[in-house]
Write an enzyme that holds these catalytic residues in place. Structure first.
Site, PDB file in Angstrom:
ATOM      1  N   GLY A  29       7.348  48.011   8.432  1.00  0.00           N
ATOM      2  CA  GLY A  29       8.531  48.537   8.094  1.00  0.00           C
ATOM      3  C   GLY A  29       8.671  50.048   8.330  1.00  0.00           C
ATOM      4  O   GLY A  29       8.139  50.777   9.108  1.00  0.00           O
ATOM      5  N   HIS A  35       9.956  50.912  16.975  1.00  0.00           N
ATOM      6  CA  HIS A  35      10.115  49.253  16.723  1.00  0.00           C
ATOM      7  C   HIS A  35      10.930  48.818  17.419  1.00  0.00           C
ATOM      8  O   HIS A  35      10.624  47.443  17.757  1.00  0.00           O
ATOM      9  CB  HIS A  35       9.954  49.386  15.104  1.00  0.00           C
ATOM     10  CG  HIS A  35       8.817  50.168  14.307  1.00  0.00           C
ATOM     11  ND1 HIS A  35       9.260  50.999  13.655  1.00  0.00           N
ATOM     12  CD2 HIS A  35       7.621  49.567  14.157  1.00  0.00           C
ATOM     13  CE1 HIS A  35       7.992  51.437  12.829  1.00  0.00           C
ATOM     14  NE2 HIS A  35       7.129  50.374  13.178  1.00  0.00           N
ATOM     15  N   ASP A 154      -0.516  53.027  19.029  1.00  0.00           N
ATOM     16  CA  ASP A 154      -1.893  52.635  18.342  1.00  0.00           C
ATOM     17  C   ASP A 154      -2.967  51.956  19.145  1.00  0.00           C
ATOM     18  O   ASP A 154      -3.104  50.803  19.302  1.00  0.00           O
ATOM     19  CB  ASP A 154      -1.491  51.800  17.187  1.00  0.00           C
ATOM     20  CG  ASP A 154      -0.693  52.391  16.024  1.00  0.00           C
ATOM     21  OD1 ASP A 154      -1.021  53.511  15.440  1.00  0.00           O
ATOM     22  OD2 ASP A 154       0.522  52.139  16.137  1.00  0.00           O
TER      23      ASP A 154
HETATM   24  O1  PAF Z   1       0.803  48.987  13.429  1.00  0.00           O
HETATM   25  C1  PAF Z   1       1.225  48.430  12.453  1.00  0.00           C
HETATM   26  O2  PAF Z   1       2.345  48.810  12.052  1.00  0.00           O
HETATM   27  C2  PAF Z   1       0.164  47.666  11.570  1.00  0.00           C
HETATM   28  O3  PAF Z   1      -1.084  48.265  11.884  1.00  0.00           O
HETATM   29  C3  PAF Z   1       0.127  46.164  11.742  1.00  0.00           C
HETATM   30  C4  PAF Z   1       0.003  45.914  13.266  1.00  0.00           C
HETATM   31  C5  PAF Z   1       1.489  45.762  11.607  1.00  0.00           C
HETATM   32  C6  PAF Z   1      -0.651  45.449  10.903  1.00  0.00           C
HETATM   33  O4  PAF Z   1      -0.462  45.687   9.424  1.00  0.00           O
END
Ligand code: PAF
Length: 287
Positions: A29, A35, A154
């Site tokens: 979130g 995103h 990431d």
């Molecule tokens: O990258 C993220 O936001 C989190 O590490 C994930 C992949 C949603 C797991 O909680």
């Protein structure tokens, strides 16, 4: 767009779909344009896109920001609706971790990731990738997607997830989304919200250091240790608390040698109280 909080609701809906290709974007979130880009990418590979919003307690250390991590479900849903997500799954902690007693998560089954999760962020955040692998495996099990999208920002997480899917035979295509950046070059991150206005300007220095290292590699330098030392020093002099700056081989994250032609430069450092990570892939054509 449908919003579900329970697994029962999600499963009932998914069971009614027939043979549609389900794409999945897991998130915690507090969504930003990066995103939204991942959702757009997922839509190109699937008939229907499920986005999960769950701040996962298992991947936060005791002194980290689990309690203060921004929970912004209403505005997240607006953004997801605008970008064309079909389903939002936002479970409570008790739904994700049924044996959770409100205090300790020690009773949980946990997936132990392979050694590539042990250094870089894994070294400074012990247990972090076990928490990520566990929640992602659970979410895969719940959503049963054919394809899932993760951001390259990431990078180590992406490699852990690829190993998870391969080693536990999930049969899910993992697609990597490019890192979305501010005009300054700063990688978009939910944690950028913790930065003051002045820090936001300064934060672009992290990517600038990675770009300088990229140029050094492209110009033929292979003294990796000295290159990373120089970069760490430069960041320290600019006021950063450096966790690591490392040049590794892409995908496997092992140390490069003279023959390496595809590198990823990874960095993690704190500006004030905010820990930021970024990376940069570099390739040279072999002759
Ligand atoms: O990258 C993220 O936001 C989190 O590490 C994930 C992949 C949603 C797991 O909680």
């Amino acid at each position: 767009m449908q919003l579900f909080h329970t697994l029962r609701e999600l499963r009932t809906f998914l069971a009614s779909l027939g043979h549609q290709r389900v794409g999945f974007v897991p998130t915690m979130g507090n969504l930003h344009a990066g995103h939204c880009q991942l959702v757009t990418l997922a839509k190109q590979h699937a008939d229907l896109v499920v986005v999960s919003i769950f701040v996962n307690p298992l991947q936060f250390g005791a002194s980290e920001d689990f309690g203060s991590y921004p929970r912004t479900l209403a505005s997240d849903c607006d953004k997801l609706q605008a970008v064309g997500a079909d389903v939002v799954f936002a479970p409570a902690v008790e739904e994700m971790y049924p044996d959770f007693d409100g205090q300790s998560l020690h009773q949980q089954m946990v997936i132990q990731p392979p050694p590539l999760a042990d250094d870089l962020c894994g070294a400074s955040r012990p247990g972090h990738f076990a928490g990520v692998a566990t929640v992602v495996a659970k979410l895969f099990h719940m959503v049963q997607p054919q394809v899932a999208v993760f951001g390259k920002k990431d990078y180590q997480q992406l490699m852990v997830i690829r190993a998870l899917v391969r080693q536990l035979n999930f049969g899910i295509d993992i697609i990597a989304g490019e890192t979305a950046r501010e005009p300054s070059g700063l990688a978009m991150s939910s944690r950028n919200g913790y930065l003051s206005d002045a820090e936001k300007i300064q934060a672009a220095q992290l990517q600038q250091q990675l770009q300088a290292l990229k140029q050094a590699l492209l110009s033929g330098r292979r003294d990796y240790v000295a290159l990373c030392d120089e970069s760490r020093l430069a960041l320290k002099q600019q006021g950063w608390q450096v966790d690591y700056v490392e040049i590794r081989r892409q995908q496997v994250l092992t140390l490069p040698d003279d023959q390496t032609r595809d590198w990823v430069i990874l960095a993690a450092a704190k500006l004030g109280n905010t820990r930021l990570i970024d990376n940069c892939e570099v390739n040279v054509c072999s002759d």
